[in-house]
Write a protein that holds these residues in place. Structure first.
Motif, PDB file in Angstrom:
ATOM      1  N   LEU A  56       0.820  -1.207   0.000  1.00 25.84           N
ATOM      2  CA  LEU A  56       0.000   0.000   0.000  1.00 25.84           C
ATOM      3  C   LEU A  56       0.855   1.258   0.000  1.00 25.84           C
ATOM      4  CD1 LEU A  56      -2.927  -0.957   2.406  1.00 25.84           C
ATOM      5  CD2 LEU A  56      -2.808  -1.101  -0.089  1.00 25.84           C
ATOM      6  N   GLN A  60       0.942   3.948  -3.014  1.00 28.46           N
ATOM      7  CA  GLN A  60       0.612   5.366  -2.857  1.00 28.46           C
ATOM      8  C   GLN A  60       1.669   6.257  -3.504  1.00 28.46           C
ATOM      9  OE1 GLN A  60       0.089   5.090   1.448  1.00 28.46           O
ATOM     10  NE2 GLN A  60      -2.073   5.626   1.236  1.00 28.46           N
ATOM     11  N   SER A  87      -2.980  -2.746  -6.375  1.00 31.93           N
ATOM     12  CA  SER A  87      -2.862  -1.842  -5.225  1.00 31.93           C
ATOM     13  C   SER A  87      -2.744  -0.392  -5.682  1.00 31.93           C
ATOM     14  CB  SER A  87      -1.642  -2.231  -4.382  1.00 31.93           C
ATOM     15  OG  SER A  87      -1.719  -3.566  -3.946  1.00 31.93           O
ATOM     16  N   ALA A  91      -5.089   2.833  -5.002  1.00 31.93           N
ATOM     17  CA  ALA A  91      -4.510   3.995  -4.326  1.00 31.93           C
ATOM     18  C   ALA A  91      -4.762   5.295  -5.084  1.00 31.93           C
ATOM     19  CB  ALA A  91      -3.007   3.795  -4.128  1.00 31.93           C
ATOM     20  N   LEU A  99      -8.635   2.226   1.796  1.00 31.00           N
ATOM     21  CA  LEU A  99      -7.706   1.542   0.897  1.00 31.00           C
ATOM     22  C   LEU A  99      -7.415   0.133   1.403  1.00 31.00           C
ATOM     23  CD1 LEU A  99      -5.765   1.519  -1.501  1.00 31.00           C
ATOM     24  CD2 LEU A  99      -4.075   2.683  -0.058  1.00 31.00           C
ATOM     25  N   HIS A 459       1.835   2.915   7.502  1.00 24.80           N
ATOM     26  CA  HIS A 459       0.464   3.297   7.154  1.00 24.80           C
ATOM     27  C   HIS A 459      -0.197   4.136   8.243  1.00 24.80           C
ATOM     28  CE1 HIS A 459      -3.130   2.775   4.651  1.00 24.80           C
ATOM     29  NE2 HIS A 459      -3.815   2.694   5.783  1.00 24.80           N
TER      30      HIS A 459
END
Length: 541
Positions: A56, A60, A87, A91, A99, A459
């Protein structure tokens, strides 16, 4: 005599058999949805894997146009490209918990696809209750669920393997025309993009398809070789963009994460390493005894989750014996088994053997071959039921046996939930890491934090988080290889180290100059002794 498919009474009967699986899939989808909607600490403590947040965080950065990086500075290719593509697409429009849950829903949807495809394969060769019971056993197995909901590439890898098996099973000719060979090659390329260890599966399929085209389909050696070459070249063309991207990012064609994992686990069976071959073999045996009980849980052969000192040998032996029995029975069946059954046998042996000998046989790694193994178990049961000398009570005995296996698998799953055993046995540490991330955000917002288990921190913490185990950080991997990780920590300006206490001291000792971290500034723990600590980083001595 070769086994014929279960044909029923025409298309209507086949449609009715297919409809029987819909309530099963619906119930499984409802269960998965309930799990995905649980509070974040519950999911972290039972099935989400820390490495999910590696995907993730990199996704991003990619979605923001900042390139393939975890911390915004160091490059990385330490991921499987197809799952990263999914992913990154998510994102583009989602962030935060949304997400996380969206990617978990993708995994849940792929599990339902797995169930539908496995049932379709089984229903071609077995009676309806055999196909349904084995599909249900797979879908409602806690080990299947936790592997597919861990947030990593496992569910996509399983689907691609089942797609290839289904395609080969439906074809009257294995390679057929050049267009069909190209289609097979495209699917094999997708397998590799889904997970790099499926290079092994793709190679096995090409060899199997080539030999089957000659021996079963009557194609000449020249034509079979030409068609197999077409399939291989198309597979390579599908993989080529990733190879180019990986070389551009990290200078190597395969993910660096595999090198980092080898360094961390020290499982390579190489006599030229500093340790002896005997020591490496002993280590692999220890890993097998440690992890094979999870396979016994999956198969419904052992009710307790995780190894239990001396008793860990028993579930390991039971699991190995069960797998060997089904594989040998399939080989002995010869032409009475479907052609793809032999391919499944080869894949199970090669895939599990690779992880037993060269790596660690964590269940989520081998779930693609386990899906094929469930298919083989269903075939073995069907052969036993249709044997000319089968007693009338055999069906009843087998149904009761399946019920017992499912009950044991259910008990082991509940025990696994209680202990925090899912995709890994270390989920209990994850909520503690979440607490540490919250503390860092409040006490040291914007700090540069280093961690060997850096996913959850990246995260949830208001900080720049640097991965130190090299799995998702090429620069840290180079520092590990040169035994200079403490100097790397200083050069990156890392002020805090957050991790399990043993991880910090062990990895600084193994990959650094022997220095220690600075003083402890926060500690988060459970009554059972599991802890995550925050320590000040200390420059090399």
């Amino acid at each position: 005599m070769e086994t014929g498919r279960i044909s029923g009474a025409g298309h209507g009967a086949r449609r009715r058999r297919s409809a029987w699986v819909l309530p099963l899939l619906g119930a499984n989808a409802a269960l998965l949805l309930v799990l995905v909607l649980q509070p974040m600490p519950v999911m972290l403590g039972h099935f989400i894997y820390d490495d999910m947040f590696y995907y993730l965080r990199v996704a991003q950065h990619i979605a923001a146009g900042e390139g393939s990086t975890f911390d915004g500075t160091a490059p990385t290719n330490g991921y499987h490209p197809a799952w990263m593509a999914i992913s990154a697409l998510l994102a583009l429009g989602l962030s935060g918990d949304g997400l996380v849950r969206a990617l978990l829903l993708v995994g849940a949807a792929l599990q339902i696809v797995q169930g539908a495809m496995l049932h379709r394969l089984l229903s071609r060769y077995t009676r309806p209750w055999v196909a349904l019971s084995h599909t249900g056993f797979y879908l409602f197995n806690w080990r299947t669920i936790s592997a597919n909901l861990c947030g990593l590439e496992t569910p996509l890898a399983v689907v691609t393997v089942l797609l290839v098996l289904s395609l080969l099973d439906r074809r009257q000719q294995c390679l057929g025309t050049p267009a069909q060979a190209a289609g097979l090659g495209a699917l094999l390329g997708l397998c590799v993009l889904a997970r790099m260890d499926l290079l092994l599966f793709s190679g096995l399929v090409l060899v199997w398809a080539w030999s089957t085209a000659i021996l079963r389909d009557g194609a000449g050696a020249v034509r079979a070789t030409a068609l197999a070459t077409v399939a291989g070249l198309v597979a390579l063309a599908v993989i080529a963009p990733w190879i180019w991207a990986s070389l551009s990012i990290s200078g190597v064609p395969l993910p660096n994460s595999r090198v980092a994992v080898d360094l961390l686990a020290t499982v390579q069976l190489d006599p030229n390493e500093s340790g002896s071959l005997a020591a490496d073999v002993k280590r692999q045996v220890a890993w097998a005894l440690h992890l094979l009980p999870d396979l016994a849980n999956f198969l419904g052969l052992w009710p307790s989750s995780g190894p239990s000192t001396m008793l860990s040998i028993l579930p390991s032996v039971l699991a190995a014996a069960a797998v060997a029995t089904i594989l040998v029975a399939t080989v002995r069946a010869g032409r009475s088994a479907p052609p793809i059954a032999i391919l499944c046998v080869i894949f199970v042996v090669a895939h599990m053997g690779y992880y037993l000998i060269e790596h660690r046989m964590i269940l989520r790694y081998v779930l693609p071959s386990l899906a094929g193994f469930v298919f083989l178990v269903g075939l073995a049961m069907e052969r036993a039921l249709t044997a000319p000398d089968a007693p009338r009570r055999r069906r009843r005995v087998m149904q009761r046996g399946l019920a017992v296996l499912f009950a044991v698998a259910l008990v082991s799953g509940l025990d696994g939930w209680r202990k925090g055993h899912g995709a890994t046995r270390y989920h209990a540490f994850h909520p503690l890491t979440l607490e540490a991330a919250t503390w860092v955000s409040g006490a040291h917002p914007g700090a540069i934090v280093g961690a060997w288990n850096a996913g959850i921190l990246s995260h949830f913490a208001d900080a720049v988080v640097v991965n130190l185990d090299g799995v998702i950080n090429d620069d840290a991997l180079a520092a590990m290889q040169s035994r200079d990780i403490d100097a790397y920590i200083q050069s990156r300006g890392i002020s805090l180290l957050v991790d399990v206490p043993g991880q910090i001291s062990l990895n600084l000792g193994r990959f650094g100059g022997g220095g220690e971290a600075g003083p402890e500034v926060a500690r988060f723990g459970r009554e059972d002794g599991r802890e995550v600590v925050v320590r000040e980083a200390q420059p090399p001595s």
